[in-house]
Design a protein around this motif. Structure first.
Motif, PDB file in Angstrom:
ATOM      1  N   GLU A 136      -0.126  -4.483   3.705  1.00  0.00           N
ATOM      2  CA  GLU A 136      -1.512  -4.672   4.143  1.00  0.00           C
ATOM      3  C   GLU A 136      -1.640  -5.767   5.201  1.00  0.00           C
ATOM      4  OE1 GLU A 136      -5.600  -4.263   4.512  1.00  0.00           O
ATOM      5  OE2 GLU A 136      -4.197  -2.914   3.536  1.00  0.00           O
ATOM      6  N   ASN A 152       0.927   5.818  -0.717  1.00  0.00           N
ATOM      7  CA  ASN A 152       0.351   7.101  -1.063  1.00  0.00           C
ATOM      8  C   ASN A 152       1.537   8.020  -1.311  1.00  0.00           C
ATOM      9  OD1 ASN A 152      -0.623   9.780  -1.026  1.00  0.00           O
ATOM     10  ND2 ASN A 152      -2.407   9.180   0.177  1.00  0.00           N
ATOM     11  N   VAL A 160      -3.435   3.831  -1.967  1.00  0.00           N
ATOM     12  CA  VAL A 160      -4.453   4.182  -0.971  1.00  0.00           C
ATOM     13  C   VAL A 160      -4.928   5.623  -1.101  1.00  0.00           C
ATOM     14  CG1 VAL A 160      -3.792   2.396   0.663  1.00  0.00           C
ATOM     15  CG2 VAL A 160      -2.769   4.677   0.858  1.00  0.00           C
ATOM     16  N   ARG A 203       0.853  -1.189   0.000  1.00  0.00           N
ATOM     17  CA  ARG A 203       0.000   0.000   0.000  1.00  0.00           C
ATOM     18  C   ARG A 203       0.885   1.233   0.000  1.00  0.00           C
ATOM     19  NH1 ARG A 203      -2.720  -3.587  -1.280  1.00  0.00           N
ATOM     20  NH2 ARG A 203      -4.549  -4.422  -0.248  1.00  0.00           N
ATOM     21  N   THR A 216      -8.482   6.915   0.099  1.00  0.00           N
ATOM     22  CA  THR A 216      -8.589   7.842   1.218  1.00  0.00           C
ATOM     23  C   THR A 216      -8.872   9.275   0.824  1.00  0.00           C
ATOM     24  OG1 THR A 216      -6.188   8.173   1.231  1.00  0.00           O
ATOM     25  CG2 THR A 216      -7.065   6.455   2.662  1.00  0.00           C
ATOM     26  N   SER A 220      -5.755  -2.004  -5.345  1.00  0.00           N
ATOM     27  CA  SER A 220      -5.838  -1.538  -3.952  1.00  0.00           C
ATOM     28  C   SER A 220      -4.539  -0.931  -3.437  1.00  0.00           C
ATOM     29  CB  SER A 220      -6.242  -2.693  -3.042  1.00  0.00           C
ATOM     30  OG  SER A 220      -7.517  -3.149  -3.381  1.00  0.00           O
TER      31      SER A 220
END
Length: 145
Positions: free
Chosen positions: A93, A76, A140, A74, A144, A137
């Motif tokens: 994750e 960002n 993120v 994951r 978010t 997925s």
């Protein structure tokens, strides 16, 4: 290079290779076999910057490069959270026992170098799909923001 830049560029390279192989009529298993590290070094030298030195990202005998990234990773690119004046940009994750959070200057990134799960042919065949679908997925920021 940001995570999202790598993610997008890599996904597009992956897509082009798979479309080329599908146009040749290769089956799912043949496509996964094509992504074997030794074949990719010879056939798709621009797919990974490590290929120039025949260097593997993970020390595993039969490294499969189809999932060059993990569906459980994951990220960002703008940061996920602040931890002790450092910004975390990625995590696992499932918090794999083979990974850990690495601190690099004032940034925290997931280090998956000891985890080989997504690079086995068995795992790839079980999760085979369009790379962007399998990896949907991972970013993120989409979830978010």
């Amino acid at each position: 290079m940001s995570y999202i830049t790598w993610f997008t560029e890599h996904g597009n390279k992956h897509k082009a290779i798979v479309e080329k192989l599908q146009a040749k009529g290769l089956s799912k298993e043949n496509i996964v076999d094509y992504f074997d590290f030794d074949n990719m070094v010879k056939s798709e030298s621009d797919f990974c910057e490590l290929y120039a030195d025949r260097k593997k990202c993970h020390d595993v005998e039969n490294l499969n490069c189809y999932l060059c990234a993990c569906p459980l990773f994951r990220f960002n690119s703008n940061g996920i959270e602040k931890i002790d004046d450092k910004t975390a940009f990625s995590y696992c994750e499932v918090n794999s026992k083979f990974g850990h959070q690495g601190v690099f200057r004032d940034e925290i990134h997931q280090d998956c170098s000891q985890c080989t799960v997504p690079h086995s042919k068995k795992y790839v065949l079980r999760n085979y799909d369009n790379w962007f679908s399998v990896m949907a997925s991972c970013d993120v920021s989409i979830i978010t923001n």
